[in-house]
Design a protein around this motif. Structure first.
Motif, PDB file in Angstrom:
ATOM      1  N   ALA A  46      97.778  67.516 104.922  1.00 23.76           N
ATOM      2  CA  ALA A  46      98.648  67.223 106.068  1.00 23.76           C
ATOM      3  C   ALA A  46      99.199  65.805 105.977  1.00 23.76           C
ATOM      4  O   ALA A  46     100.374  65.566 106.282  1.00 23.76           O
ATOM      5  CB  ALA A  46      97.876  67.419 107.371  1.00 23.76           C
ATOM      6  N   ALA A  47      98.355  64.857 105.555  1.00 23.50           N
ATOM      7  CA  ALA A  47      98.806  63.472 105.426  1.00 23.50           C
ATOM      8  C   ALA A  47      99.891  63.344 104.366  1.00 23.50           C
ATOM      9  O   ALA A  47     100.889  62.640 104.554  1.00 23.50           O
ATOM     10  CB  ALA A  47      97.621  62.565 105.095  1.00 23.50           C
ATOM     11  N   VAL A  48      99.704  64.048 103.247  1.00 21.21           N
ATOM     12  CA  VAL A  48     100.701  63.991 102.174  1.00 21.21           C
ATOM     13  C   VAL A  48     102.000  64.660 102.613  1.00 21.21           C
ATOM     14  O   VAL A  48     103.097  64.106 102.443  1.00 21.21           O
ATOM     15  CB  VAL A  48     100.152  64.674 100.895  1.00 21.21           C
ATOM     16  CG1 VAL A  48     101.268  64.913  99.885  1.00 21.21           C
ATOM     17  CG2 VAL A  48      99.052  63.826 100.265  1.00 21.21           C
ATOM     18  N   MET A  49     101.908  65.860 103.190  1.00 21.90           N
ATOM     19  CA  MET A  49     103.109  66.597 103.570  1.00 21.90           C
ATOM     20  C   MET A  49     103.834  65.954 104.742  1.00 21.90           C
ATOM     21  O   MET A  49     105.029  66.176 104.938  1.00 21.90           O
ATOM     22  CB  MET A  49     102.755  68.045 103.895  1.00 21.90           C
ATOM     23  CG  MET A  49     102.187  68.835 102.706  1.00 21.90           C
ATOM     24  SD  MET A  49     103.253  68.835 101.244  1.00 21.90           S
ATOM     25  CE  MET A  49     104.609  69.873 101.810  1.00 21.90           C
ATOM     26  N   ASP A  50     103.115  65.154 105.546  1.00 17.70           N
ATOM     27  CA  ASP A  50     103.758  64.397 106.622  1.00 17.70           C
ATOM     28  C   ASP A  50     104.844  63.482 106.074  1.00 17.70           C
ATOM     29  O   ASP A  50     105.808  63.160 106.780  1.00 17.70           O
ATOM     30  CB  ASP A  50     102.722  63.541 107.354  1.00 17.70           C
ATOM     31  CG  ASP A  50     102.305  64.170 108.677  1.00 17.70           C
ATOM     32  OD1 ASP A  50     102.911  65.172 109.086  1.00 17.70           O
ATOM     33  OD2 ASP A  50     101.363  63.654 109.300  1.00 17.70           O
ATOM     34  N   ASN A  51     104.675  63.030 104.836  1.00 18.19           N
ATOM     35  CA  ASN A  51     105.602  62.055 104.261  1.00 18.19           C
ATOM     36  C   ASN A  51     106.531  62.647 103.212  1.00 18.19           C
ATOM     37  O   ASN A  51     107.222  61.912 102.518  1.00 18.19           O
ATOM     38  CB  ASN A  51     104.800  60.901 103.651  1.00 18.19           C
ATOM     39  CG  ASN A  51     104.044  60.106 104.695  1.00 18.19           C
ATOM     40  OD1 ASN A  51     104.636  59.536 105.587  1.00 18.19           O
ATOM     41  ND2 ASN A  51     102.719  60.092 104.598  1.00 18.19           N
ATOM     42  N   VAL A  52     106.535  63.970 103.087  1.00 13.16           N
ATOM     43  CA  VAL A  52     107.465  64.627 102.164  1.00 13.16           C
ATOM     44  C   VAL A  52     108.820  64.763 102.855  1.00 13.16           C
ATOM     45  O   VAL A  52     108.932  65.407 103.892  1.00 13.16           O
ATOM     46  CB  VAL A  52     106.935  66.012 101.747  1.00 13.16           C
ATOM     47  CG1 VAL A  52     108.024  66.809 101.039  1.00 13.16           C
ATOM     48  CG2 VAL A  52     105.732  65.858 100.842  1.00 13.16           C
ATOM     49  N   LEU A 271      95.039  70.517  93.867  1.00  6.01           N
ATOM     50  CA  LEU A 271      93.724  69.877  93.881  1.00  6.01           C
ATOM     51  C   LEU A 271      93.821  68.371  93.619  1.00  6.01           C
ATOM     52  O   LEU A 271      92.992  67.595  94.108  1.00  6.01           O
ATOM     53  CB  LEU A 271      92.816  70.526  92.841  1.00  6.01           C
ATOM     54  CG  LEU A 271      92.285  71.915  93.216  1.00  6.01           C
ATOM     55  CD1 LEU A 271      91.626  72.579  92.006  1.00  6.01           C
ATOM     56  CD2 LEU A 271      91.287  71.815  94.362  1.00  6.01           C
ATOM     57  N   ASP A 272      94.827  67.956  92.859  1.00  2.18           N
ATOM     58  CA  ASP A 272      94.955  66.532  92.524  1.00  2.18           C
ATOM     59  C   ASP A 272      95.839  65.780  93.509  1.00  2.18           C
ATOM     60  O   ASP A 272      95.458  64.725  94.012  1.00  2.18           O
ATOM     61  CB  ASP A 272      95.503  66.371  91.102  1.00  2.18           C
ATOM     62  CG  ASP A 272      94.497  66.833  90.055  1.00  2.18           C
ATOM     63  OD1 ASP A 272      93.284  66.722  90.314  1.00  2.18           O
ATOM     64  OD2 ASP A 272      94.928  67.311  88.985  1.00  2.18           O
ATOM     65  N   ASP A 273      97.041  66.319  93.780  1.00  4.46           N
ATOM     66  CA  ASP A 273      97.996  65.550  94.586  1.00  4.46           C
ATOM     67  C   ASP A 273      98.091  66.011  96.032  1.00  4.46           C
ATOM     68  O   ASP A 273      98.754  65.380  96.854  1.00  4.46           O
ATOM     69  CB  ASP A 273      99.389  65.582  93.945  1.00  4.46           C
ATOM     70  CG  ASP A 273      99.890  67.006  93.707  1.00  4.46           C
ATOM     71  OD1 ASP A 273      99.414  67.938  94.380  1.00  4.46           O
ATOM     72  OD2 ASP A 273     100.770  67.175  92.831  1.00  4.46           O
ATOM     73  N   LYS A 274      97.474  67.151  96.381  1.00  2.00           N
ATOM     74  CA  LYS A 274      97.394  67.669  97.753  1.00  2.00           C
ATOM     75  C   LYS A 274      98.731  68.147  98.320  1.00  2.00           C
ATOM     76  O   LYS A 274      98.858  68.355  99.526  1.00  2.00           O
ATOM     77  CB  LYS A 274      96.772  66.628  98.694  1.00  2.00           C
ATOM     78  CG  LYS A 274      95.383  66.166  98.274  1.00  2.00           C
ATOM     79  CD  LYS A 274      94.429  67.346  98.123  1.00  2.00           C
ATOM     80  CE  LYS A 274      92.995  66.907  97.834  1.00  2.00           C
ATOM     81  NZ  LYS A 274      92.811  66.328  96.477  1.00  2.00           N
ATOM     82  N   TYR A 275      99.747  68.348  97.472  1.00  2.00           N
ATOM     83  CA  TYR A 275     100.981  68.972  97.922  1.00  2.00           C
ATOM     84  C   TYR A 275     100.746  70.463  98.209  1.00  2.00           C
ATOM     85  O   TYR A 275      99.865  71.095  97.604  1.00  2.00           O
ATOM     86  CB  TYR A 275     102.081  68.863  96.861  1.00  2.00           C
ATOM     87  CG  TYR A 275     102.724  67.512  96.742  1.00  2.00           C
ATOM     88  CD1 TYR A 275     103.338  66.909  97.828  1.00  2.00           C
ATOM     89  CD2 TYR A 275     102.755  66.840  95.509  1.00  2.00           C
ATOM     90  CE1 TYR A 275     103.948  65.670  97.713  1.00  2.00           C
ATOM     91  CE2 TYR A 275     103.357  65.597  95.378  1.00  2.00           C
ATOM     92  CZ  TYR A 275     103.949  65.020  96.489  1.00  2.00           C
ATOM     93  OH  TYR A 275     104.551  63.787  96.360  1.00  2.00           O
ATOM     94  N   THR A 276     101.545  71.024  99.100  1.00  2.00           N
ATOM     95  CA  THR A 276     101.541  72.474  99.315  1.00  2.00           C
ATOM     96  C   THR A 276     102.470  73.104  98.284  1.00  2.00           C
ATOM     97  O   THR A 276     103.682  72.919  98.335  1.00  2.00           O
ATOM     98  CB  THR A 276     102.032  72.834 100.733  1.00  2.00           C
ATOM     99  OG1 THR A 276     101.123  72.290 101.702  1.00  2.00           O
ATOM    100  CG2 THR A 276     102.095  74.345 100.917  1.00  2.00           C
TER     101      THR A 276
END
Length: 336
Positions: A46-52, A271-276
Motif C-alpha cells: 500500500a505504501a509503494v502503490m500510494d506513490n505510483v 516479493l522484492d519491490d512490493k508493486y502490484t
C-alpha cells in the motif's frame, strides 16, 4: 433491463485495475487473521502503490448471464495511465479520512489531471453470430477523446466519417457526479458503520507464491461474503450511501434480489519491490428483476484478469488541436 445491468458491471470491472492501483492506501489495508509478516507485505504494498503515479495495464474479462435471453460478453484491453505528482499528492492527502472525503471533488481532480491511452475490443457472442467492437480513448488535461470506432460502438451506427469527438470534463465532472449520486457524500458515522460491516464480511489469506511476467510475487486472496454483508446492511444505510434517502424500499428490494456466490479478489505483489503486478476478480451471483411486468431470473458470472507494469514510466498522450471538443458544463446546462 438485464443488458443495462451487465454493461454497468462491465464498466465497473474495466475501471477496477486502475482504481485499485491509484487509490490504494495504508489506512485501508485489511489483514484479518494474517500473520504479522504477511500483513507487513500488504502494508508495504500500500505504501509503494500510494506513490505510483503511472503504470500500464493489460486485461481480459468475460461476463456471462444465463437468463431468458442469454448474454456472453468478452473484453480485451490495454491502457497506460499517468497522474501528475501534485494531483496524486493532493488526492492522497484529502482521502486520508475516507468518511470525510469530498469524493466528487477528488474525482474531478483525478479525471482532469490524468493522462490515459486505452484500447478495448469488446465481443458480444450472445447471438448466432459474434459482434466485435473496437474502442480507442485518449484523455489529457480533462479532455476525453473518443475515436470514430468508439462513437460507432456507443451510437450503434457507423460513425467512421468523424475523426473523433472530445468532451471537456473541466469544471463540470465533479458537479455531475455529485448531482447523480455517483459519489458518496461525506458522513463520518455512515461511512464508518459501512466500513465496519464490510470488514466483518471479508476474509483474506496468503496463497502459495507465484510468478507474474517473470517476477516472483506473493499471492493474497480476499473473499467478500456478499450475502452476509447485505444481510447486515440496513436498507436505509444503503439508500443513504447512494445519496437517496427517499428510496430505502428500492434499496431493500435490491438486497433481496441478489443472491451471491463467489466474490473474490486475488492480488499479486512483488516479493522484492512490493508493486502490484496482477489482479484477478471472480464473481458469480443470481438475481431477480421485473421486466415488462414479468418476474425474471438470471445467473451472472464474471472473471477478470489484469497485469500491471511500467510503474513510474511517463505516458505520452496528445489531443489533436483540430478535434471537436464539447464542454461537459454546456451539455449539463442544455439538459437542465
Amino acid at each position: 433491463m438485464l443488458r443495462k445491468y451487465l454493461i454497468f458491471i462491465a464498466v465497473i470491472a474495466l475501471a477496477f485495475p486502475g482504481a485499485f492501483a491509484l487509490a490504494d492506501s495504508m489506512d485501508d489495508v485489511f489483514c484479518g487473521e494474517l500473520s504479522g509478516s504477511d500483513c507487513q507485505i500488504l502494508l508495504d504494498n500500500a505504501a509503494v502503490m500510494d506513490n505510483v503515479n503511472s503504470f500500464a495495464v493489460s486485461m481480459s474479462m468475460n461476463l456471462e448471464a444465463d437468463a431468458d435471453e442469454p448474454m456472453r460478453l468478452s473484453l480485451q484491453a490495454t491502457g497506460q495511465f499517468e497522474l501528475d505528482d501534485e494531483s496524486l499528492r493532493t488526492i492522497n492527502e484529502r482521502a486520508v479520512d475516507l468518511a470525510e472525503a469530498e469524493w466528487a471533488e477528488l474525482a474531478e481532480i483525478f479525471l482532469t489531471s490524468a493522462k490515459a491511452s486505452v484500447w478495448m475490443e469488446i465481443t458480444d457472442s450472445s447471438g448466432a453470430e459474434a459482434a466485435t467492437s473496437e474502442v480507442n480513448l485518449l484523455m489529457k488535461d480533462g479532455i476525453v477523446l473518443l475515436s470514430a470506432d468508439a462513437l460507432s460502438a456507443l451510437a450503434g451506427e457507423d460513425m467512421s466519417g468523424m475523426e473523433g469527438f472530445g468532451i471537456d470534463l473541466n469544471d463540470a465532472i465533479g458537479e455531475m457526479l455529485a448531482e447523480t449520486g455517483a459519489m458518496p457524500e461525506p458522513d463520518s458515522a455512515e461511512m464508518k458503520e459501512m466500513e465496519a460491516i464490510a470488514d466483518s464480511a471479508v476474509s483474506v489469506a496468503r496463497l502459495a507464491d507465484s510468478e507474474v511476467s517473470g517476477v516472483a510475487v506473493a499471492v493474497f486472496r480476499s473473499d467478500l461474503d456478499l450475502n452476509a454483508f447485505l444481510s447486515m446492511l440496513s436498507a436505509d444505510l444503503l439508500a443513504a450511501a447512494a445519496n437517496d434517502m427517499d428510496d430505502s424500499k428500492a434499496a431493500g428490494d435490491l438486497m433481496e434480489a441478489l443472491e451471491a456466490g463467489e466474490f473474490s479478489v486475488t492480488q499479486y505483489i512483488g516479493l522484492d519491490d512490493k508493486y502490484t503486478y496482477g489482479l484477478d476478480m471472480l464473481m458469480d451471483m443470481d438475481m431477480s428483476y421485473t421486466e415488462k411486468g414479468q418476474q425474471r431470473n438470471a445467473s451472472i458470472n464474471m472473471d477478470l484478469s489484469a497485469k500491471l507494469s511500467d510503474f513510474g514510466q511517463p505516458v505520452n498522450v496528445e489531443i489533436p488541436e483540430d478535434v471537436f471538443v464539447f464542454p461537459l458544463a454546456m451539455m449539463m446546462q442544455m439538459g437542465s
